[in-house]
Write a protein that holds these residues in place. Sequence first.
Motif, mmCIF file in Angstrom:
data_model
loop_
_atom_site.group_PDB
_atom_site.id
_atom_site.type_symbol
_atom_site.label_atom_id
_atom_site.label_comp_id
_atom_site.label_asym_id
_atom_site.label_seq_id
_atom_site.Cartn_x
_atom_site.Cartn_y
_atom_site.Cartn_z
ATOM 1 N N MET A 1 0.837 -1.180 0.000
ATOM 2 C CA MET A 1 0.000 0.000 0.000
ATOM 3 C C MET A 1 0.880 1.241 0.000
ATOM 4 S SD MET A 1 -3.240 -0.078 2.487
ATOM 5 C CE MET A 1 -4.119 -1.595 2.590
ATOM 6 N N SER A 2 0.416 2.239 -0.713
ATOM 7 C CA SER A 2 1.175 3.481 -0.743
ATOM 8 C C SER A 2 0.767 4.363 0.435
ATOM 9 C CB SER A 2 0.914 4.212 -2.066
ATOM 10 O OG SER A 2 -0.430 4.628 -2.131
ATOM 11 N N GLY A 3 1.440 5.470 0.589
ATOM 12 C CA GLY A 3 1.166 6.377 1.700
ATOM 13 C C GLY A 3 -0.254 6.928 1.707
ATOM 14 N N PRO A 4 -0.751 7.474 0.572
ATOM 15 C CA PRO A 4 -2.126 7.992 0.571
ATOM 16 C C PRO A 4 -3.184 6.920 0.813
ATOM 17 C CG PRO A 4 -0.902 8.921 -1.263
ATOM 18 C CD PRO A 4 -0.025 7.863 -0.635
ATOM 19 N N GLU A 5 -2.966 5.704 0.307
ATOM 20 C CA GLU A 5 -3.930 4.632 0.554
ATOM 21 C C GLU A 5 -3.965 4.252 2.023
ATOM 22 O OE1 GLU A 5 -2.797 1.479 -2.024
ATOM 23 O OE2 GLU A 5 -3.684 2.410 -3.797
ATOM 24 N N THR A 6 -2.816 4.214 2.650
ATOM 25 C CA THR A 6 -2.763 3.922 4.086
ATOM 26 C C THR A 6 -3.453 5.023 4.879
ATOM 27 O OG1 THR A 6 -0.666 2.786 3.753
ATOM 28 C CG2 THR A 6 -1.227 3.396 6.005
ATOM 29 N N PHE A 7 -3.214 6.260 4.493
ATOM 30 C CA PHE A 7 -3.844 7.385 5.172
ATOM 31 C C PHE A 7 -5.362 7.328 5.016
ATOM 32 C CE2 PHE A 7 -5.156 11.903 5.321
ATOM 33 C CZ PHE A 7 -4.753 12.180 6.616
ATOM 34 N N ASP A 8 -5.850 7.008 3.814
ATOM 35 C CA ASP A 8 -7.288 6.862 3.591
ATOM 36 C C ASP A 8 -7.869 5.748 4.445
ATOM 37 O OD1 ASP A 8 -7.372 8.916 1.783
ATOM 38 O OD2 ASP A 8 -7.429 7.627 -0.004
ATOM 39 N N ARG A 9 -7.165 4.642 4.519
ATOM 40 C CA ARG A 9 -7.645 3.498 5.305
ATOM 41 C C ARG A 9 -7.731 3.862 6.791
ATOM 42 N NH1 ARG A 9 -9.570 -1.411 3.723
ATOM 43 N NH2 ARG A 9 -8.306 -1.078 1.889
ATOM 44 N N VAL A 10 -6.734 4.585 7.301
ATOM 45 C CA VAL A 10 -6.742 5.002 8.706
ATOM 46 C C VAL A 10 -7.889 5.972 8.965
ATOM 47 C CG1 VAL A 10 -5.447 6.313 10.442
ATOM 48 C CG2 VAL A 10 -4.297 4.559 9.101
ATOM 49 N N LEU A 11 -8.111 6.923 8.059
ATOM 50 C CA LEU A 11 -9.209 7.879 8.223
ATOM 51 C C LEU A 11 -10.566 7.187 8.202
ATOM 52 C CD1 LEU A 11 -8.229 11.047 6.175
ATOM 53 C CD2 LEU A 11 -8.453 10.812 8.634
ATOM 54 N N MET A 12 -10.768 6.269 7.296
ATOM 55 C CA MET A 12 -12.048 5.562 7.212
ATOM 56 C C MET A 12 -12.276 4.674 8.425
ATOM 57 S SD MET A 12 -12.590 4.577 3.278
ATOM 58 C CE MET A 12 -11.576 5.416 2.088
ATOM 59 N N THR A 13 -11.228 4.028 8.888
ATOM 60 C CA THR A 13 -11.364 3.189 10.080
ATOM 61 C C THR A 13 -11.691 4.032 11.305
ATOM 62 O OG1 THR A 13 -9.788 1.628 9.134
ATOM 63 C CG2 THR A 13 -10.211 1.458 11.491
ATOM 64 N N SER A 14 -11.043 5.174 11.446
ATOM 65 C CA SER A 14 -11.344 6.040 12.590
ATOM 66 C C SER A 14 -12.754 6.618 12.482
ATOM 67 C CB SER A 14 -10.308 7.159 12.716
ATOM 68 O OG SER A 14 -10.329 7.989 11.577
ATOM 69 N N ALA A 15 -13.224 6.906 11.275
ATOM 70 C CA ALA A 15 -14.593 7.393 11.106
ATOM 71 C C ALA A 15 -15.599 6.338 11.540
ATOM 72 C CB ALA A 15 -14.836 7.798 9.651
#
Length: 107
Positions: A1-15
């Motif tokens: 996974m790239s950096g932006p995909e990881t960041f998106d995954r973390v944001l969605m999980t926290s949401a």
Amino acid sequence: MSGPETFDRVLMTSAVVFVVVAGALLLFRISRGPSMLDRAIALDVFAAVVIAGLGAKSAFARDSFYFPIMLVLAFLGFTGSVGIARFIAVRDKPLSRRRAGGKEGQR
């Protein structure tokens, strides 16, 4: 996974975590609310949390299938809130104002 995909995954999980926590707290408020108005407001906010959860699921799956369902839930939540507010407003009117519109006020 790239950096932006990881960041998106973390944001969605926290949401999703925030939506679940908010839902649990709202269920507690609905069950233990001190007044009927508190329960009505908690139900209205619960409808908004369900809509937010569906939005998070749509973003997570990158699918727009749930958008019409979210729109219908928003409409039902609004009409339910208005109905509850009208019911509470009629119920909480002072007794003298209720009698003025009835048979006793016509004498």
